[in-house]
Design a protein around this motif. Structure first.
Motif, short mmCIF file in Angstrom:
data_model
loop_
_atom_site.label_atom_id
_atom_site.label_comp_id
_atom_site.label_asym_id
_atom_site.label_seq_id
_atom_site.Cartn_x
_atom_site.Cartn_y
_atom_site.Cartn_z
N MET A 168 24.39 51.58 27.42
CA MET A 168 25.49 50.61 27.43
C MET A 168 25.18 49.47 28.39
N GLY A 169 25.27 48.22 27.92
CA GLY A 169 25.00 47.08 28.78
C GLY A 169 26.24 46.72 29.60
N ASP A 170 26.02 45.95 30.66
CA ASP A 170 27.15 45.51 31.49
C ASP A 170 27.85 44.33 30.81
N ILE A 171 29.17 44.39 30.79
CA ILE A 171 29.92 43.26 30.23
C ILE A 171 30.40 42.34 31.36
N LEU A 172 30.64 42.95 32.53
CA LEU A 172 31.11 42.18 33.69
C LEU A 172 30.31 42.61 34.92
N THR A 173 29.88 41.61 35.69
CA THR A 173 29.20 41.91 36.96
C THR A 173 29.93 41.17 38.08
N VAL A 174 30.45 41.92 39.01
CA VAL A 174 31.07 41.33 40.21
C VAL A 174 30.08 41.50 41.34
N LYS A 175 29.70 40.36 41.95
CA LYS A 175 28.61 40.42 42.95
C LYS A 175 29.07 39.80 44.27
N ASN A 176 29.10 40.59 45.31
CA ASN A 176 29.40 40.10 46.66
C ASN A 176 30.66 39.24 46.72
N LEU A 177 31.69 39.67 46.03
CA LEU A 177 32.94 38.89 45.99
C LEU A 177 33.73 39.05 47.29
N THR A 178 34.08 37.93 47.89
CA THR A 178 34.87 37.95 49.12
C THR A 178 36.07 37.02 48.96
N THR A 179 37.26 37.57 49.18
CA THR A 179 38.49 36.76 49.06
C THR A 179 39.34 36.95 50.31
N HIS A 180 39.79 35.84 50.87
CA HIS A 180 40.61 35.88 52.09
C HIS A 180 42.02 35.37 51.80
N TYR A 181 42.98 35.81 52.61
CA TYR A 181 44.30 35.17 52.64
C TYR A 181 44.46 34.57 54.02
N THR A 182 44.89 33.32 54.05
CA THR A 182 45.14 32.68 55.34
C THR A 182 46.46 33.21 55.89
N THR A 183 46.44 33.66 57.14
CA THR A 183 47.69 34.12 57.79
C THR A 183 47.77 33.42 59.15
N PRO A 184 48.94 33.41 59.78
CA PRO A 184 49.05 32.76 61.10
C PRO A 184 48.09 33.36 62.12
N ASP A 185 47.68 34.62 61.93
CA ASP A 185 46.78 35.26 62.90
C ASP A 185 45.31 35.11 62.56
N GLY A 186 45.03 34.48 61.41
CA GLY A 186 43.63 34.35 60.99
C GLY A 186 43.49 34.85 59.55
N PRO A 187 42.27 34.75 58.99
CA PRO A 187 42.10 35.19 57.60
C PRO A 187 42.14 36.71 57.44
N ALA A 188 42.85 37.17 56.42
CA ALA A 188 42.86 38.60 56.08
C ALA A 188 41.85 38.78 54.95
N GLU A 189 40.83 39.60 55.21
CA GLU A 189 39.78 39.79 54.20
C GLU A 189 40.21 40.91 53.24
N ALA A 190 40.89 40.50 52.15
CA ALA A 190 41.44 41.49 51.21
C ALA A 190 40.38 42.03 50.26
N ALA A 191 39.31 41.24 50.04
CA ALA A 191 38.16 41.74 49.29
C ALA A 191 36.94 41.28 50.06
N GLY A 192 36.13 42.23 50.53
CA GLY A 192 34.99 41.88 51.38
C GLY A 192 33.69 42.33 50.77
N ASP A 193 32.92 41.36 50.26
CA ASP A 193 31.58 41.66 49.76
C ASP A 193 31.62 42.76 48.69
N VAL A 194 32.51 42.57 47.73
CA VAL A 194 32.73 43.61 46.71
C VAL A 194 31.77 43.42 45.54
#
Ligand SMILES: Nc1ncnc2c1ncn2[C@@H]1O[C@H](COP(=O)(O)OP(=O)(O)OP(=O)(O)O)[C@@H](O)[C@H]1O
Length: 323
Positions: free
Chosen positions: A1-27
């Motif tokens: 079976m071949g890959d249909i989706l590849t997620v590579k090193n995905l990083t997503t932050h949310y800006t908060t008053p205390d700094g960025p919240a890394e909700a997805a880190g190098d996924v």
């Protein structure tokens, strides 16, 4: 079976008053053609963030910081807005959280499915109606019910309509985000069985987002376990059940009652998920880990393939150098 989706090193932050919240880190993970991949973890660990990042639907204060999401050779993170609009829904469809409440009460269920087909495909209204009737039958609803309004349906039937809508443009990938939340256990089991049946019959690829380990282990081919924004273990369901290596995965399994083995001792994981703005250095699970060592604070353990198809992010799996 071949890959249909590849997620590579995905990083997503949310800006908060205390700094960025890394909700997805190098996924990083892949989804194969025709497989059901479970994405599991406690509330707030970043599952929905990954789903929204895949579709580039992260809204302020969220931001995709880096990484790639490749579908059929196209990087969705860098695709033009117009290109992405065509891909959303047509190539990747989402069954959202509380899907049954996502239907518009003032239109018939049939009209809502027809509209989603006409919006994305160049077909006549008559063809869209025919397809709608077929889709309703496919999900176990009498095709004559296309003229019914959502309030005339039970929760389980509305959920089936949401699945029919997701299937309406023959997507390559479906993301189900805790979509059976709010249904009673029996109805939930029926809807899940329907999704499994459709996945097998239509050779669909599905990402099943859930915090329900027994549900995910009962239907998914592979499972990616998340903790505090990171995938900490990713393997076939069989491997996870028989040879989970990460202490968090083992903790999740130990915290799950087994109906077939009522004598099993169920133990919870002490402590709680860390704040994602100031997570612990190194391994984010170390404050709760019974095997913690000093070196766990030094670096974030990479997700390593420890045997074919079995990936773990734990210093205990890194070999003799770290002992
Ligand atoms: N709008 C926002 N602003 C700030 N932080 C956010 C926002 N949305 C999410 N987060 C942060 O991202 C983390 C991950 O959230 P996400 O909804 O992706 O988790 P989840 O695993 O899907 O949770 P659940 O199972 O409860 O839906 C949260 O713990 C929170 O700290």
């Amino acid at each position: 079976m071949g890959d249909i989706l590849t997620v590579k090193n995905l990083t997503t932050h949310y800006t908060t008053p205390d700094g960025p919240a890394e909700a997805a880190g190098d996924v990083s993970f892949t989804v194969k053609k025709g497989e059901m991949l479970g994405l599991i973890g406690e509330s707030g660990c970043g599952k929905s963030t990954i789903a929204s990042s895949i579709l580039r639907l992260i809204e302020y204060p969220g931001k995709i910081v880096s990484g790639e999401v490749i579908l059929d050779g196209i990087d969705l993170i860098r695709a033009k807005d117009k290109e992405l609009e065509k891909i959303r829904w047509k190539d990747i469809a989402v069954i959202p959280q509380s899907a049954m409440n996502s239907l518009n009460p003032v239109y018939t269920v049939g009209d809502q499915i027809i509209e989603s087909i006409l919006l994305h495909e160049d077909v006549t209204k008559k063809e869209a109606l025919e397809r709608t009737k077929n889709l309703l039958e496919l999900v176990g609803i009498d095709k004559g019910r296309w003229k019914s309004y959502p309030h005339e349906f039970s929760g389980g039937m509305k959920q089936r309509v949401a699945i029919a809508m997701a299937l309406s443009c023959n997507p390559k990938l479906i993301i189900s985000d805790e979509s059976t939340t709010g249904l009673d256990v029996l109805t939930q089991a029926q809807v899940i069985a329907l999704m499994k049946d459709l996945q097998e019959r239509l050779d669909l690829s599905i990402i099943m987002i859930s915090h329900d380990l027994p549900l995910v282990t009962s239907i998914c081919d592979r499972i990616a376990i998340m903790y505090a924004g990171k995938i900490i273990e990713w393997a076939s369901t069989k491997e996870i059940l028989e040879d989970a290596r990460h202490p968090y995965s083992q903790g999740l399994l130990n915290a799950t009652p087994d109906l077939l083995n009522p004598d099993k001792e169920v133990t919870s994981i002490p402590g709680s998920v860390p704040n994602l703005v100031h997570p612990p250095s190194g391994c984010r699970f170390r404050d709760r880990c019974q095997f913690v060592m000093e070196s766990c604070a030094e670096k974030i353990p990479p997700l390593l393939e420890i045997k074919e198809g079995h990936h773990v992010a734990c210093i205990l799996e890194e070999g003799d150098d770290n002992e």
